[in-house]
Design a protein around this motif. Structure first.
Motif, PDB file in Angstrom:
ATOM      1  N   LEU A 187      -0.419  24.544   9.894  1.00 25.51           N
ATOM      2  CA  LEU A 187       0.737  24.419  10.777  1.00 25.51           C
ATOM      3  C   LEU A 187       1.850  23.654  10.072  1.00 25.51           C
ATOM      4  N   GLU A 188       3.038  24.223  10.105  1.00 23.96           N
ATOM      5  CA  GLU A 188       4.176  23.546   9.490  1.00 23.96           C
ATOM      6  C   GLU A 188       5.112  23.077  10.592  1.00 23.96           C
ATOM      7  N   ILE A 189       5.432  21.807  10.605  1.00 25.43           N
ATOM      8  CA  ILE A 189       6.300  21.274  11.658  1.00 25.43           C
ATOM      9  C   ILE A 189       7.490  20.546  11.028  1.00 25.43           C
ATOM     10  N   ILE A 190       8.610  20.586  11.757  1.00 20.93           N
ATOM     11  CA  ILE A 190       9.798  19.870  11.219  1.00 20.93           C
ATOM     12  C   ILE A 190      10.377  18.930  12.275  1.00 20.93           C
ATOM     13  N   ASP A 191      11.029  17.908  11.742  1.00 13.48           N
ATOM     14  CA  ASP A 191      11.681  16.910  12.609  1.00 13.48           C
ATOM     15  C   ASP A 191      12.996  17.492  13.127  1.00 13.48           C
ATOM     16  N   THR A 192      13.128  17.559  14.423  1.00 15.20           N
ATOM     17  CA  THR A 192      14.355  18.120  14.989  1.00 15.20           C
ATOM     18  C   THR A 192      15.276  17.021  15.526  1.00 15.20           C
ATOM     19  N   THR A 193      14.818  15.786  15.445  1.00 14.38           N
ATOM     20  CA  THR A 193      15.594  14.692  16.041  1.00 14.38           C
ATOM     21  C   THR A 193      16.289  13.808  15.006  1.00 14.38           C
ATOM     22  N   GLY A 194      15.822  13.867  13.775  1.00 13.37           N
ATOM     23  CA  GLY A 194      16.368  12.995  12.730  1.00 13.37           C
ATOM     24  C   GLY A 194      15.806  11.582  12.799  1.00 13.37           C
ATOM     25  N   LYS A 195      14.819  11.369  13.655  1.00 12.74           N
ATOM     26  CA  LYS A 195      14.271  10.009  13.831  1.00 12.74           C
ATOM     27  C   LYS A 195      12.927   9.814  13.132  1.00 12.74           C
TER      28      LYS A 195
ATOM     29  N   SER B  97       0.836  -1.213   0.000  1.00  9.48           N
ATOM     30  CA  SER B  97       0.000   0.000   0.000  1.00  9.48           C
ATOM     31  C   SER B  97       0.867   1.258   0.000  1.00  9.48           C
ATOM     32  N   ASP B  98       0.224   2.416   0.025  1.00 10.26           N
ATOM     33  CA  ASP B  98       0.950   3.683   0.100  1.00 10.26           C
ATOM     34  C   ASP B  98       1.413   3.987   1.525  1.00 10.26           C
ATOM     35  N   LEU B  99       1.020   3.154   2.450  1.00  8.20           N
ATOM     36  CA  LEU B  99       1.416   3.323   3.851  1.00  8.20           C
ATOM     37  C   LEU B  99       2.637   2.465   4.148  1.00  8.20           C
ATOM     38  N   SER B 100       3.496   2.967   5.017  1.00  6.50           N
ATOM     39  CA  SER B 100       4.611   2.128   5.458  1.00  6.50           C
ATOM     40  C   SER B 100       4.239   1.562   6.833  1.00  6.50           C
ATOM     41  N   TYR B 101       5.012   0.579   7.273  1.00  2.36           N
ATOM     42  CA  TYR B 101       4.767   0.028   8.610  1.00  2.36           C
ATOM     43  C   TYR B 101       4.878   1.133   9.656  1.00  2.36           C
ATOM     44  N   GLU B 102       5.835   2.048   9.436  1.00  2.00           N
ATOM     45  CA  GLU B 102       6.007   3.160  10.363  1.00  2.00           C
ATOM     46  C   GLU B 102       4.776   4.053  10.403  1.00  2.00           C
ATOM     47  N   ASP B 103       4.146   4.239   9.232  1.00  2.00           N
ATOM     48  CA  ASP B 103       2.982   5.120   9.155  1.00  2.00           C
ATOM     49  C   ASP B 103       1.834   4.627  10.029  1.00  2.00           C
ATOM     50  N   ILE B 104       1.601   3.325   9.989  1.00  2.00           N
ATOM     51  CA  ILE B 104       0.405   2.841  10.680  1.00  2.00           C
ATOM     52  C   ILE B 104       0.636   2.548  12.149  1.00  2.00           C
ATOM     53  N   MET B 105       1.875   2.391  12.545  1.00  2.00           N
ATOM     54  CA  MET B 105       2.100   1.912  13.895  1.00  2.00           C
ATOM     55  C   MET B 105       2.917   2.842  14.791  1.00  2.00           C
ATOM     56  N   GLN B 106       2.899   4.128  14.514  1.00  2.00           N
ATOM     57  CA  GLN B 106       3.562   5.076  15.407  1.00  2.00           C
ATOM     58  C   GLN B 106       2.612   5.379  16.548  1.00  2.00           C
ATOM     59  N   GLU B 107       3.049   5.128  17.758  1.00  2.00           N
ATOM     60  CA  GLU B 107       2.141   5.356  18.887  1.00  2.00           C
ATOM     61  C   GLU B 107       1.956   6.853  19.146  1.00  2.00           C
TER      62      GLU B 107
ATOM     63  N   LYS C 210       5.732  13.113  17.764  1.00  2.00           N
ATOM     64  CA  LYS C 210       6.604  13.423  18.907  1.00  2.00           C
ATOM     65  C   LYS C 210       7.988  13.945  18.522  1.00  2.00           C
ATOM     66  N   PHE C 211       8.414  13.712  17.286  1.00  2.00           N
ATOM     67  CA  PHE C 211       9.749  14.152  16.875  1.00  2.00           C
ATOM     68  C   PHE C 211       9.753  15.585  16.312  1.00  2.00           C
ATOM     69  N   TYR C 212       8.583  16.199  16.230  1.00  2.00           N
ATOM     70  CA  TYR C 212       8.469  17.460  15.493  1.00  2.00           C
ATOM     71  C   TYR C 212       8.347  18.690  16.390  1.00  2.00           C
ATOM     72  N   LYS C 213       8.810  19.824  15.825  1.00  2.00           N
ATOM     73  CA  LYS C 213       8.650  21.137  16.465  1.00  2.00           C
ATOM     74  C   LYS C 213       7.988  22.058  15.433  1.00  2.00           C
ATOM     75  N   PRO C 214       7.078  22.962  15.901  1.00  2.00           N
ATOM     76  CA  PRO C 214       6.414  23.842  14.932  1.00  2.00           C
ATOM     77  C   PRO C 214       7.369  24.865  14.331  1.00  2.00           C
ATOM     78  N   LEU C 215       7.168  25.148  13.068  1.00  2.00           N
ATOM     79  CA  LEU C 215       8.018  26.120  12.378  1.00  2.00           C
ATOM     80  C   LEU C 215       7.214  27.391  12.125  1.00  2.00           C
ATOM     81  N   LYS C 216       6.003  27.232  11.582  1.00  2.00           N
ATOM     82  CA  LYS C 216       5.144  28.413  11.412  1.00  2.00           C
ATOM     83  C   LYS C 216       3.672  28.015  11.403  1.00  2.00           C
ATOM     84  N   ILE C 217       2.840  29.025  11.694  1.00  2.00           N
ATOM     85  CA  ILE C 217       1.399  28.776  11.746  1.00  2.00           C
ATOM     86  C   ILE C 217       0.674  29.926  11.036  1.00  2.00           C
ATOM     87  N   ILE C 218      -0.346  29.582  10.277  1.00  2.00           N
ATOM     88  CA  ILE C 218      -1.137  30.594   9.560  1.00  2.00           C
ATOM     89  C   ILE C 218      -2.614  30.275   9.774  1.00  2.00           C
TER      90      ILE C 218
END
Lengths: 236, 305
Positions: A141-149, A107-117, A121-129
């Motif tokens: 809301l735009e968020i970016i991964d700050t952990t690389g995970k 499918s278009d989903l990865s195992y990571e996509d469906i099973m992240q609890e 949690k890895f993201y921080k907001p960058l901007k909001i409109i």
């Protein structure tokens, strides 16, 4: 003096991007889950329907296919390892963590996509409109991964102002390329929060295809026995 | 009532398989038609599994019709302990095209099924180790084979030992590293023959690439659909596309080092829906400066209950 007061009230009413992200996380994160789901994989005029049931607990999950064509195929994720049970050899094949980036049953989903609890949690907001779509008040809301995970570097979310639920996600790589689009089309109120139970994901790298993932039954933060996440249960 | 109860917990997959293979060099062909049933029934600690059916094969000058049970066993499992009696598949080491015990054609197709052996299997599995002992019943009680396997697993590593007791005991060792790249090695010593196999697997973009090597002291028999192959050394490159679900390509390039014959197999499966699959492909090899070319194709109609 009065004008100053109005100014402070406006400031206080402006909710911070961090608070919005926290609210969304609160709505979508869970410690354990028990589910029965349907996966519809559509490409052009062809489609496949797969049914599966399963459990998850923090970073572990168990999935068992129940549609007649795939019945008996089971997956177990323990930490960074993925185990696949194949009924024709009655044995378990082990994969390493990178396989979790693969698509889930094509499918278009990865195992990571469906099973992240807690997928955000890895993201921080960058901007909001503030935005308005079809008279609906939303946050963009735009968020970016700050952990690389995280599986995706940047996510652009459209968030319902009323319930703090995301209704659309656009997923970007670090180079700024949009690779996936996810649309939540149905929500269910579970334990005082709105949880997306039906989503449509489009992998933009694949033409004319989408995957619809529907949780037909879902229970969150319910007791899930530990023996489910054991290899011997996979062989049962 | 009892039958209804049994059906309620059972799973049935009925398939009708057709397959055609044609070799241009010798104008050889064979056609297969096979209705097949896969059924499993689980209740509490017990499971009954069956896989078998009729097959009809038409070769150039002959035809064969027979009924075959590929697997049929009853299994009891309580926690980590399992006991199986019947005809079953047990593959020591790692499952894969060049495993010394994986006696299947190098290219599996939509009409091929794993053929088991009769016997009794006792196994134990938990998160860090697994042990299995398989008594293989041959033609009479005097002819038997005992295969056993034991492995331990810790984080990214697995290491194991397996033995085969037939006329005299033989022993094998294997190990694997499961990181970003997966490395699997296994060696086996039997009747003064030494077999060694390694496998390196890596995911590159949307491809799953496996590099294989197989070496043995004496010539071994391999089968590539219809080609018999006797060799001591094989190198192979297998490319899978796990993201593909409706159109599934598969590429296998292998080199028979002993006889200096390169092979290329291109396989393509086409899925209409959950019930209908098609498969087509070709095999080409270069032998004594001549190219041989074979084509094949087939269809599977699958109905599940």
């Amino acid at each position: 003096m009065f004008e100053k007061l109005i100014f402070y009230v406006i400031i206080l009413q402006q909710i911070s991007p961090n608070t919005i992200l926290e609210q969304i996380r609160k709505n979508t994160s869970y410690r354990t889950s028990k589910f029965y789901a349907e996966l519809e994989i559509k490409k052009g005029k062809r489609n496949l329907i797969k049914l599966f049931k399963g459990f998850s607990k923090v970073n572990e999950f168990y999935i068992e296919f129940v549609n007649p064509e795939d019945k008996g195929i089971k997956y177990l994720k323990i930490k960074e390892n993925l185990y696949l049970y194949l009924p024709e050899i009655d044995d378990i094949v082990r994969f390493s963590g990178d396989m979790l980036k693969q698509s889930f049953m094509g499918s278009d989903l990865s195992y990571e996509d469906i099973m992240q609890e807690d997928p955000l949690k890895f993201y921080k907001p960058l901007k909001i409109i503030d935005t308005l779509i079809n008279t609906k008040k939303l946050y963009s809301l735009e968020i970016i991964d700050t952990t690389g995970k995280a599986p995706y570097y940047c996510i652009k979310l459209l968030v319902d102002k009323e319930n703090y639920i995301w209704i659309k996600e656009e997923l970007f790589t670090k180079t700024g390329r949009k690779i996936k689009e996810v649309e939540a089309i149905e929500f269910k109120k579970i334990n005082d929060r709105y949880f997306p139970i039906s989503i449509i994901m489009r992998d933009l790298r694949i033409k004319d295809s989408y995957t619809k993932f529907t949780l037909l039954e879902i229970e969150l933060d319910v007791p899930v026995p530990d023996y489910i996440f054991r290899l011997d249960y996979l062989k049962k | 009532m009892k039958i209804f109860f049994l059906l309620l917990f059972a799973n049935f997959k009925i398939s009708f398989d057709t397959f055609l293979f044609y070799e241009f060099k010798n104008l050889n062909y064979w056609i297969l038609f096979s209705p097949n049933l896969v059924s499993s029934y689980s209740f509490k600690c017990f499971r009954i599994y069956f896989n078998g059916g009729y097959y009809f094969i038409k070769i150039k000058d002959a035809s064969i019709t027979d009924f075959k049970i590929y697997q049929g066993y009853i299994k009891f499992q309580n926690k980590g302990i399992e006991l199986k009696i019947g005809k079953m598949v047990f593959i020591p080491g790692f499952v894969g095209i060049l495993n010394p015990f994986y006696k299947q054609p190098i290219l599996e197709n939509i009409s091929s099924y794993l053929d088991g052996e009769k016997g009794v299997l006792l196994g134990f599995i938990n998160k860090s180790f697994s042990s299995t002992i398989f008594y293989v019943y041959k033609n009479s009680l005097k002819e038997y084979e005992i295969r056993s396997q034991f492995f331990i697993e810790k984080e990214k590593f697995r290491t194991g030992i397996f033995s085969v007791i037939e006329r005299k005991p033989s022993i094998g060792l294997y190990g694997a590293y499961f990181g970003k790249i997966i490395l699997k090695v296994q060696g086996f010593h039997q009747d003064s023959n030494i077999k060694f196999c390694f496998n390196l697997e890596n995911q590159i973009k949307n491809m799953f690439i496996s590099f294989w090597g197989y070496f043995c002291k004496y010539e071994e028999f391999f089968s590539v659909i219809a080609f018999p192959l006797f060799t001591k050394k094989i190198l192979a490159l297998e490319i899978k596309f796990p993201k593909k679900i409706f159109e599934i390509p598969y590429i296998l390039i292998f080199y028979d080092v002993d006889n200096k014959i390169p092979f290329l197999i291109f396989d393509f499966k086409y899925m209409i829906n959950n019930n209908v699959f098609f498969e087509t492909g070709f095999i080409t090899n270069k032998e004594n400066k001549n190219f041989n070319f074979s084509i094949y194709g087939g269809a599977k109609f699958l109905f599940g209950l």
